[in-house]
Design an enzyme around this catalytic site. Structure first.
Site, PDB file in Angstrom:
ATOM      1  N   LYS A 235       0.707  -1.696   0.224  1.00 49.38           N
ATOM      2  CA  LYS A 235       0.341   0.638   0.172  1.00 49.38           C
ATOM      3  C   LYS A 235       0.969   1.289  -0.265  1.00 49.38           C
ATOM      4  O   LYS A 235       2.434   1.020   0.372  1.00 49.38           O
ATOM      5  CB  LYS A 235      -0.963  -0.170   0.840  1.00 49.38           C
ATOM      6  CG  LYS A 235      -1.807  -1.798   0.721  1.00 49.38           C
ATOM      7  CD  LYS A 235      -3.515  -0.804   2.199  1.00 49.38           C
ATOM      8  CE  LYS A 235      -4.207  -2.049   1.226  1.00 49.38           C
ATOM      9  NZ  LYS A 235      -6.326  -2.058   2.021  1.00 49.38           N
ATOM     10  N   ARG A 270      -3.812  -9.977   4.413  1.00 56.11           N
ATOM     11  CA  ARG A 270      -4.170  -9.961   2.704  1.00 56.11           C
ATOM     12  C   ARG A 270      -3.175  -9.912   2.356  1.00 56.11           C
ATOM     13  O   ARG A 270      -2.653  -8.484   2.495  1.00 56.11           O
ATOM     14  CB  ARG A 270      -5.399  -9.540   2.263  1.00 56.11           C
ATOM     15  CG  ARG A 270      -6.285  -9.198   1.381  1.00 56.11           C
ATOM     16  CD  ARG A 270      -7.605  -8.138   1.328  1.00 56.11           C
ATOM     17  NE  ARG A 270      -8.383  -8.451  -0.212  1.00 56.11           N
ATOM     18  CZ  ARG A 270      -7.897  -7.617  -0.822  1.00 56.11           C
ATOM     19  NH1 ARG A 270      -6.783  -7.019  -0.532  1.00 56.11           N
ATOM     20  NH2 ARG A 270      -8.352  -7.467  -2.288  1.00 56.11           N
TER      21      ARG A 270
END
Length: 290
Positions: A235, A270
């Site tokens: 991210k 995840r």
């Protein structure tokens, strides 16, 4: 030790695979069958490439495959219902027709009840809803009827607006209160509390410092009494810290964030890079969950 509190949660069994919370970190492999996801858009949006990537992730140690046909990156365009179904259902069906995947749990990453229902019918096992049921009023009733687990994530707005909605008076308290309300709503709709996972929503309506605060304060979410799912993989907050604009070159930064999440009591991570994070998790688990 904060991570051990998950031992008190009811264990799951998905496709004869036990999930004993607090015993180890489980990996949810990201399989985006989209042309526009932030780090791998267009790489796996053909049936052949999706199946090849699924095989790679399972061989590398993925405990769950999370299949999504709608990008949730900032400013992503919403696709039609028909397009989302066309992207995800053939992949799920093909996986279930392949004996190699018969015992692999599959998650459907969607905010639409119709997609969730069709995916479960096709062979998926749980639902990962980044809107926590707020985008589609039929989501909770459908999940209750299906009797499957659901992951509820904190966010604000839509992918096109969420990064303009990052003002909080008390970040952690507000996320906890939001998730508590969604848990109550899910239970009121008939969903078993033991079938609910929570996700604080790293990167969704959060600035860099807020993402770091969430990781630092993860034990605060254990009081909600649900397994915790965290998605830090590749991210942008990691990219900013290490000055790396290419999401696919954020592996080492992702590893550090994953270890931090494990220390904070995360049950499911995840991730995109399953092989690398599998090793990271096994070592971190040996230290923090022994």
């Amino acid at each position: 030790m904060s991570s051990l509190s998950s031992k008190n949660l009811a264990a799951w069994t998905l496709r004869d695979r036990p999930f004993q919370w607090g015993q180890q970190t489980y990996l949810m492999g990201v399989l985006n069958v989209t042309p526009d996801s932030f780090s791998d858009g267009g790489q796996f949006n053909s049936l052949e490439s999706a199946l090849n990537q699924a095989q790679k992730m399972v061989t590398s140690g993925a405990d769950i495959l999370d299949i999504g046909g709608q990008s949730t990156r900032p400013n992503a365009e919403e696709v039609t219902l028909a397009e989302e179904l066309d992207r995800v259902i053939p992949v799920i069906q093909a996986l279930r027709q392949n004996p190699d995947f018969s015992q692999v749990p599959i998650s459907i990453d969607t905010t639409r009840a119709t997609v969730a229902n069709a995916a479960i019918v096709a062979g998926a096992d749980l639902i990962n809803d980044v809107s926590s049921g707020t985008f589609d009023a039929e989501m909770f009733p459908i999940v209750a009827k299906l009797g499957v687990p659901i992951a509820l994530m904190h966010s604000r707005g839509t992918p096109k607006t969420m990064q303009t909605l990052t003002d909080y008076q008390d970040l952690i308290r507000e996320i906890v209160e939001f998730l508590e309300l969604r848990i109550r709503g899910a239970i009121a709709a008939g969903i078993d509390r033991h079938q609910i996972i929570i996700d604080p929503g790293i990167g969704f309506a959060k600035k860099q410092a807020q993402n770091l605060e969430i990781l630092h304060q993860l034990p605060a979410f254990q009081g909600l009494g649900c397994p915790i799912l965290v998605g830090v993989s590749r991210k942008s907050f990691i990219g900013h810290i290490i000055s790396q604009p290419d999401p696919q070159k954020r592996g080492w930064g992702t590893a550090a964030a994953c270890v931090s999440a494990i220390v904070g009591g995360t049950d499911i991570l995840r991730v995109h890079d399953v092989s690398e994070m599998h090793d990271v998790c096994r070592v971190a688990d040996a230290i923090w969950r022994s």
